[in-house]
Scaffold this motif. Structure first.
Motif, PDB file in Angstrom:
ATOM      1  N   TYR A  27      44.512  47.242  36.226  1.00  0.00           N
ATOM      2  CA  TYR A  27      44.494  46.369  37.515  1.00  0.00           C
ATOM      3  C   TYR A  27      44.424  47.625  38.673  1.00  0.00           C
ATOM      4  CZ  TYR A  27      46.402  41.822  36.075  1.00  0.00           C
ATOM      5  OH  TYR A  27      46.305  40.686  35.500  1.00  0.00           O
ATOM      6  N   ARG A  28      43.486  47.076  39.522  1.00  0.00           N
ATOM      7  CA  ARG A  28      43.213  47.706  40.701  1.00  0.00           C
ATOM      8  C   ARG A  28      43.989  47.313  41.828  1.00  0.00           C
ATOM      9  NH1 ARG A  28      37.609  47.015  42.791  1.00  0.00           N
ATOM     10  NH2 ARG A  28      38.721  46.445  44.905  1.00  0.00           N
ATOM     11  N   PRO A  29      45.063  47.740  42.812  1.00  0.00           N
ATOM     12  CA  PRO A  29      45.703  47.170  43.579  1.00  0.00           C
ATOM     13  C   PRO A  29      44.741  46.575  44.465  1.00  0.00           C
ATOM     14  CG  PRO A  29      46.399  49.539  43.425  1.00  0.00           C
ATOM     15  CD  PRO A  29      45.217  49.210  42.536  1.00  0.00           C
ATOM     16  N   GLU A  30      44.996  45.149  44.737  1.00  0.00           N
ATOM     17  CA  GLU A  30      44.258  44.348  45.777  1.00  0.00           C
ATOM     18  C   GLU A  30      45.256  44.295  46.958  1.00  0.00           C
ATOM     19  OE1 GLU A  30      41.096  43.584  45.564  1.00  0.00           O
ATOM     20  OE2 GLU A  30      40.686  44.203  43.574  1.00  0.00           O
ATOM     21  N   VAL A  31      44.677  44.008  48.352  1.00  0.00           N
ATOM     22  CA  VAL A  31      45.620  43.838  49.349  1.00  0.00           C
ATOM     23  C   VAL A  31      46.350  42.734  49.202  1.00  0.00           C
ATOM     24  CG1 VAL A  31      43.748  42.559  50.745  1.00  0.00           C
ATOM     25  CG2 VAL A  31      45.462  43.773  51.856  1.00  0.00           C
ATOM     26  N   ASN A  32      45.869  41.496  48.754  1.00  0.00           N
ATOM     27  CA  ASN A  32      46.776  40.458  48.650  1.00  0.00           C
ATOM     28  C   ASN A  32      47.923  40.444  47.498  1.00  0.00           C
ATOM     29  OD1 ASN A  32      44.882  40.336  46.448  1.00  0.00           O
ATOM     30  ND2 ASN A  32      45.217  38.126  46.105  1.00  0.00           N
ATOM     31  N   MET A  33      47.718  41.486  46.404  1.00  0.00           N
ATOM     32  CA  MET A  33      48.687  41.815  45.503  1.00  0.00           C
ATOM     33  C   MET A  33      49.770  42.605  46.343  1.00  0.00           C
ATOM     34  SD  MET A  33      46.170  42.782  42.255  1.00  0.00           S
ATOM     35  CE  MET A  33      47.568  43.872  41.366  1.00  0.00           C
ATOM     36  N   SER A  36      51.861  40.408  48.603  1.00  0.00           N
ATOM     37  CA  SER A  36      52.625  39.604  47.813  1.00  0.00           C
ATOM     38  C   SER A  36      53.958  40.619  47.322  1.00  0.00           C
ATOM     39  CB  SER A  36      52.080  39.364  46.480  1.00  0.00           C
ATOM     40  OG  SER A  36      52.958  38.380  45.769  1.00  0.00           O
ATOM     41  N   ILE A  37      53.879  41.672  46.961  1.00  0.00           N
ATOM     42  CA  ILE A  37      55.017  42.624  46.658  1.00  0.00           C
ATOM     43  C   ILE A  37      55.763  42.927  47.821  1.00  0.00           C
ATOM     44  CG2 ILE A  37      55.606  44.847  45.983  1.00  0.00           C
ATOM     45  CD1 ILE A  37      53.173  44.674  44.064  1.00  0.00           C
ATOM     46  N   ILE A  38      55.030  43.060  48.861  1.00  0.00           N
ATOM     47  CA  ILE A  38      55.838  43.370  50.442  1.00  0.00           C
ATOM     48  C   ILE A  38      56.429  42.340  50.862  1.00  0.00           C
ATOM     49  CG2 ILE A  38      55.461  44.169  52.882  1.00  0.00           C
ATOM     50  CD1 ILE A  38      53.172  46.102  51.832  1.00  0.00           C
ATOM     51  N   HIS A  39      56.010  41.042  50.537  1.00  0.00           N
ATOM     52  CA  HIS A  39      56.674  39.795  51.034  1.00  0.00           C
ATOM     53  C   HIS A  39      57.995  39.616  50.363  1.00  0.00           C
ATOM     54  CE1 HIS A  39      56.563  35.538  52.802  1.00  0.00           C
ATOM     55  NE2 HIS A  39      56.842  35.352  51.609  1.00  0.00           N
ATOM     56  N   ASP A 115      41.533  38.113  51.535  1.00  0.00           N
ATOM     57  CA  ASP A 115      41.544  39.328  52.245  1.00  0.00           C
ATOM     58  C   ASP A 115      41.972  39.477  53.740  1.00  0.00           C
ATOM     59  OD1 ASP A 115      41.313  40.505  49.577  1.00  0.00           O
ATOM     60  OD2 ASP A 115      39.087  40.871  49.981  1.00  0.00           O
ATOM     61  N   LEU A 116      41.113  38.420  54.271  1.00  0.00           N
ATOM     62  CA  LEU A 116      41.448  38.543  55.858  1.00  0.00           C
ATOM     63  C   LEU A 116      42.863  37.903  56.092  1.00  0.00           C
ATOM     64  CD1 LEU A 116      40.134  38.491  58.786  1.00  0.00           C
ATOM     65  CD2 LEU A 116      39.661  35.764  58.223  1.00  0.00           C
ATOM     66  N   LEU A 117      43.509  37.188  55.386  1.00  0.00           N
ATOM     67  CA  LEU A 117      44.772  36.623  55.706  1.00  0.00           C
ATOM     68  C   LEU A 117      45.805  37.727  55.294  1.00  0.00           C
ATOM     69  CD1 LEU A 117      44.683  32.953  54.526  1.00  0.00           C
ATOM     70  CD2 LEU A 117      44.762  33.684  56.846  1.00  0.00           C
ATOM     71  N   SER A 118      45.594  38.337  54.315  1.00  0.00           N
ATOM     72  CA  SER A 118      46.407  39.487  53.840  1.00  0.00           C
ATOM     73  C   SER A 118      46.280  40.752  54.847  1.00  0.00           C
ATOM     74  CB  SER A 118      45.904  40.012  52.459  1.00  0.00           C
ATOM     75  OG  SER A 118      46.034  38.969  51.425  1.00  0.00           O
ATOM     76  N   TRP A 119      45.286  40.969  55.052  1.00  0.00           N
ATOM     77  CA  TRP A 119      45.050  42.275  56.227  1.00  0.00           C
ATOM     78  C   TRP A 119      45.961  41.520  57.679  1.00  0.00           C
ATOM     79  CZ3 TRP A 119      44.937  47.146  55.038  1.00  0.00           C
ATOM     80  CH2 TRP A 119      44.291  47.450  54.049  1.00  0.00           C
ATOM     81  N   GLY A 120      45.545  40.478  57.892  1.00  0.00           N
ATOM     82  CA  GLY A 120      45.894  39.643  59.026  1.00  0.00           C
ATOM     83  C   GLY A 120      47.594  39.779  59.148  1.00  0.00           C
ATOM     84  N   THR A 121      48.196  39.319  57.766  1.00  0.00           N
ATOM     85  CA  THR A 121      49.714  39.665  57.702  1.00  0.00           C
ATOM     86  C   THR A 121      50.425  40.915  58.339  1.00  0.00           C
ATOM     87  OG1 THR A 121      49.502  38.017  55.924  1.00  0.00           O
ATOM     88  CG2 THR A 121      51.515  39.310  56.382  1.00  0.00           C
TER      89      THR A 121
END
Length: 144
Positions: A27-33, A36-39, A115-121
């Motif tokens: 797996y390559r870490p994606e921003v949404n992954m 999710s972990i940080i959440h 990606d936009l929502l993840s970076w936006g978070t």
């Protein structure tokens, strides 16, 4: 004649033909992954922060000396660091909840929006934390 389902060679052949489940090396870490972990991590941190809020409220109910001790402790650099982290965790978890709410409505499932929502978070939580703490510093004349 043997049944195909009862034949162990057939089961072994089917099992061998299945792809292996990928793991962290693949797996390559994606921003949404990561978000999710940080959440999840911020959710756990909010439990500890809520205990801190309860301790301050108990100190306030216990009398002026206990409250003065609690506020003095939170006014030290380690205490301010914990409060800053609690502020960020609260805002990050809130922004992550809004992101999940958007997904729960059935919107935002294309990769660009994810990606936009993840970076936006991340951006909203950092900007909000800095805005809150900037306001605190400015209204106190530079002293926290």
């Amino acid at each position: 004649m043997a049944d195909a389902e009862g034949d162990p060679r057939t089961k072994a052949a089917i099992k061998a033909a299945r792809p292996l489940s990928p793991h962290l090396e693949i797996y390559r870490p994606e921003v949404n992954m990561v978000m999710s972990i940080i959440h999840r991590i911020t959710g756990v941190a909010l439990y500890a922060g809520t205990l801190l809020v309860a301790a301050v409220l108990m100190a306030a109910a216990s009398g002026p000396e206990a409250y003065a001790t609690a506020t003095w402790l939170l006014g030290t650099w380690p205490g301010l660091f914990v409060l800053f982290g609690y502020t960020w965790a609260l805002l990050h978890h809130l922004a992550g909840g809004v992101r999940h709410f958007i997904w729960d409505t059935g919107h935002g499932y294309d990769l660009a929006t994810i990606d936009l929502l993840s970076w936006g978070t991340l951006a909203v939580s950092l900007a909000g934390t800095l805005a809150i703490w900037g306001y605190i510093v400015l209204t106190r004349g530079g002293a926290v």
